[in-house]
Design a protein around this motif. Structure first.
Motif, PDB file in Angstrom:
ATOM      1  N   SER A   1       2.441  15.449 -17.777  1.00 18.20           N
ATOM      2  CA  SER A   1       3.695  14.717 -17.922  1.00 18.20           C
ATOM      3  C   SER A   1       3.358  13.254 -18.164  1.00 18.20           C
ATOM      4  O   SER A   1       3.292  12.451 -17.227  1.00 18.20           O
ATOM      5  CB  SER A   1       4.553  14.862 -16.651  1.00 18.20           C
ATOM      6  OG  SER A   1       4.910  16.197 -16.447  1.00 18.20           O
ATOM      7  N   PRO A   2       3.125  12.863 -19.401  1.00 19.83           N
ATOM      8  CA  PRO A   2       2.708  11.493 -19.697  1.00 19.83           C
ATOM      9  C   PRO A   2       3.844  10.492 -19.498  1.00 19.83           C
ATOM     10  O   PRO A   2       5.015  10.827 -19.678  1.00 19.83           O
ATOM     11  CB  PRO A   2       2.305  11.563 -21.171  1.00 19.83           C
ATOM     12  CG  PRO A   2       3.125  12.680 -21.722  1.00 19.83           C
ATOM     13  CD  PRO A   2       3.255  13.682 -20.612  1.00 19.83           C
TER      14      PRO A   2
ATOM     15  N   GLU B   1       8.578   7.881 -21.558  1.00 16.50           N
ATOM     16  CA  GLU B   1       9.130   9.174 -21.137  1.00 16.50           C
ATOM     17  C   GLU B   1      10.643   9.123 -20.964  1.00 16.50           C
ATOM     18  O   GLU B   1      11.307  10.157 -21.087  1.00 16.50           O
ATOM     19  CB  GLU B   1       8.477   9.622 -19.835  1.00 16.50           C
ATOM     20  CG  GLU B   1       8.672   8.672 -18.677  1.00 16.50           C
ATOM     21  CD  GLU B   1       8.036   9.195 -17.397  1.00 16.50           C
ATOM     22  OE1 GLU B   1       7.809  10.412 -17.292  1.00 16.50           O
ATOM     23  OE2 GLU B   1       7.760   8.369 -16.504  1.00 16.50           O
ATOM     24  N   ASN B   2      11.187   7.941 -20.682  1.00 13.58           N
ATOM     25  CA  ASN B   2      12.635   7.841 -20.487  1.00 13.58           C
ATOM     26  C   ASN B   2      13.368   7.436 -21.772  1.00 13.58           C
ATOM     27  O   ASN B   2      14.574   7.180 -21.743  1.00 13.58           O
ATOM     28  CB  ASN B   2      12.955   6.846 -19.377  1.00 13.58           C
ATOM     29  CG  ASN B   2      12.429   5.456 -19.677  1.00 13.58           C
ATOM     30  OD1 ASN B   2      11.698   5.259 -20.632  1.00 13.58           O
ATOM     31  ND2 ASN B   2      12.808   4.504 -18.850  1.00 13.58           N
TER      32      ASN B   2
ATOM     33  N   ASP C   1      10.652  14.583 -26.440  1.00 14.46           N
ATOM     34  CA  ASP C   1      11.398  15.545 -25.619  1.00 14.46           C
ATOM     35  C   ASP C   1      10.454  16.028 -24.518  1.00 14.46           C
ATOM     36  O   ASP C   1       9.578  16.864 -24.762  1.00 14.46           O
ATOM     37  CB  ASP C   1      11.864  16.715 -26.485  1.00 14.46           C
ATOM     38  CG  ASP C   1      12.817  17.641 -25.749  1.00 14.46           C
ATOM     39  OD1 ASP C   1      12.639  17.842 -24.515  1.00 14.46           O
ATOM     40  OD2 ASP C   1      13.738  18.172 -26.382  1.00 14.46           O
ATOM     41  N   THR C   2      10.632  15.481 -23.314  1.00 15.85           N
ATOM     42  CA  THR C   2       9.720  15.817 -22.218  1.00 15.85           C
ATOM     43  C   THR C   2       9.966  17.226 -21.692  1.00 15.85           C
ATOM     44  O   THR C   2       9.083  17.790 -21.035  1.00 15.85           O
ATOM     45  CB  THR C   2       9.863  14.810 -21.073  1.00 15.85           C
ATOM     46  OG1 THR C   2      11.230  14.747 -20.673  1.00 15.85           O
ATOM     47  CG2 THR C   2       9.393  13.432 -21.511  1.00 15.85           C
ATOM     48  N   THR C   3      11.133  17.792 -21.984  1.00 16.61           N
ATOM     49  CA  THR C   3      11.396  19.177 -21.568  1.00 16.61           C
ATOM     50  C   THR C   3      10.622  20.140 -22.456  1.00 16.61           C
ATOM     51  O   THR C   3       9.966  21.070 -21.976  1.00 16.61           O
ATOM     52  CB  THR C   3      12.898  19.488 -21.642  1.00 16.61           C
ATOM     53  OG1 THR C   3      13.599  18.576 -20.800  1.00 16.61           O
ATOM     54  CG2 THR C   3      13.171  20.914 -21.201  1.00 16.61           C
TER      55      THR C   3
ATOM     56  N   CYS D   1      -1.420  11.567 -32.646  1.00 12.95           N
ATOM     57  CA  CYS D   1      -0.650  11.235 -31.456  1.00 12.95           C
ATOM     58  C   CYS D   1      -1.606  11.151 -30.271  1.00 12.95           C
ATOM     59  O   CYS D   1      -2.687  11.750 -30.284  1.00 12.95           O
ATOM     60  CB  CYS D   1       0.466  12.245 -31.203  1.00 12.95           C
ATOM     61  SG  CYS D   1      -0.069  13.910 -30.786  1.00 12.95           S
ATOM     62  N   ALA D   2      -1.219  10.386 -29.274  1.00 15.77           N
ATOM     63  CA  ALA D   2      -2.069  10.163 -28.109  1.00 15.77           C
ATOM     64  C   ALA D   2      -1.216  10.069 -26.851  1.00 15.77           C
ATOM     65  O   ALA D   2      -0.114   9.508 -26.871  1.00 15.77           O
ATOM     66  CB  ALA D   2      -2.891   8.877 -28.274  1.00 15.77           C
ATOM     67  N   LEU D   3      -1.748  10.603 -25.747  1.00 15.58           N
ATOM     68  CA  LEU D   3      -1.071  10.546 -24.454  1.00 15.58           C
ATOM     69  C   LEU D   3      -1.939   9.801 -23.456  1.00 15.58           C
ATOM     70  O   LEU D   3      -3.167   9.930 -23.487  1.00 15.58           O
ATOM     71  CB  LEU D   3      -0.847  11.946 -23.894  1.00 15.58           C
ATOM     72  CG  LEU D   3      -0.080  12.970 -24.706  1.00 15.58           C
ATOM     73  CD1 LEU D   3      -0.059  14.286 -23.948  1.00 15.58           C
ATOM     74  CD2 LEU D   3       1.328  12.471 -24.953  1.00 15.58           C
TER      75      LEU D   3
END
Lengths: 112, 113
Positions: free
Chosen positions: B29-30, B52-53, B67-69, B90-92
């Motif tokens: 969960s980044p 994330e928000n 979309d974190t879901t 992409c990177a987290l």
């Protein structure tokens, strides 16, 4: 590429030889990183350093060594223990207050 | 372990169309996700960051959704141009406070004139 210099652009290594890749930055960033990029595998973290005189292993540290004696410099040595060193090596920096990595132009290492 | 997947196949689109690239991740969960552009033989260059928000972020012709879901980010380039041809990564962030990232393999985009 900003204020990050990597040299040389191309490097040739003979069997059993250690070689050192240079990374210098004038961005005054605390954190520095070394990544290896192979075709189809993305960037893999070798070593990173958040502060002078301290560094941590990444996911593929075996066969590599680093030093961080100065804030501006983070050289990477590819030792003879690294059996498959042919790759594109990228150095990156990260400011303490930011959330972005800044990359150098890269060094391509080839084995003779 | 953390894993990021991007379309491994190259994406070819016609100039003027919208390019959409996908980044899917698992087991994490980044706090934020980043997109970079990489040209052949050069280092990646930062494009956009989305937290994330945040659902969506825009910068000129670029748009990123998060979309974190679904554990997915979409990267859009509208009115694409041949100069947009590159590989997009992409990177987290995977470890809070250490600025340690995991990168996807990248998607190669080619915009045809």
């Amino acid at each position: 590429d900003g204020g990050i210099t990597q040299s040389p652009k191309y490097l040739f290594r003979k069997e059993g030889q250690n070689v050192t890749l240079s990374c210098e930055q004038n961005l005054n960033h605390d954190a520095m990183y070394w990544y290896r990029q192979d075709p189809g595998q993305g960037l893999r973290l070798i070593y990173y350093s958040q502060i002078v005189n301290d560094f941590q292993k990444g996911d593929i540290a075996e066969g590599y060594s680093v030093s961080r004696e100065k804030k501006e410099s983070f050289p990477l040595t590819v030792t003879s223990a690294q059996k498959n060193p042919t790759a594109f090596y990228l150095c990156a920096t990260h400011p303490t207050s930011g959330k972005t990595q800044y990359f150098g132009p890269g060094t391509r290492l080839l084995v003779l | 372990s953390q894993k990021i997947e991007q379309n491994s196949e190259a994406l070819n689109i016609q100039e003027g169309k919208t390019a959409t690239l996908t980044c899917n991740y698992t087991n994490y969960s980044p706090a934020y996700l980043q997109w970079y552009r990489q040209d052949p033989g050069r280092g990646p260059v930062f494009l956009l960051l989305i937290r994330e928000n945040e659902k969506e972020k825009r910068k000129e012709r670029l748009k990123v959704t998060f979309d974190t879901t679904l554990k997915q980010s979409l990267f859009h380039i509208t009115a694409s141009q041949p100069a947009d041809s590159a590989t997009y990564l992409c990177a987290l962030d995977i470890t809070s406070g250490t600025y340690k990232y995991i990168f996807g393999t990248g998607t190669r985009l080619k915009v045809l004139a």
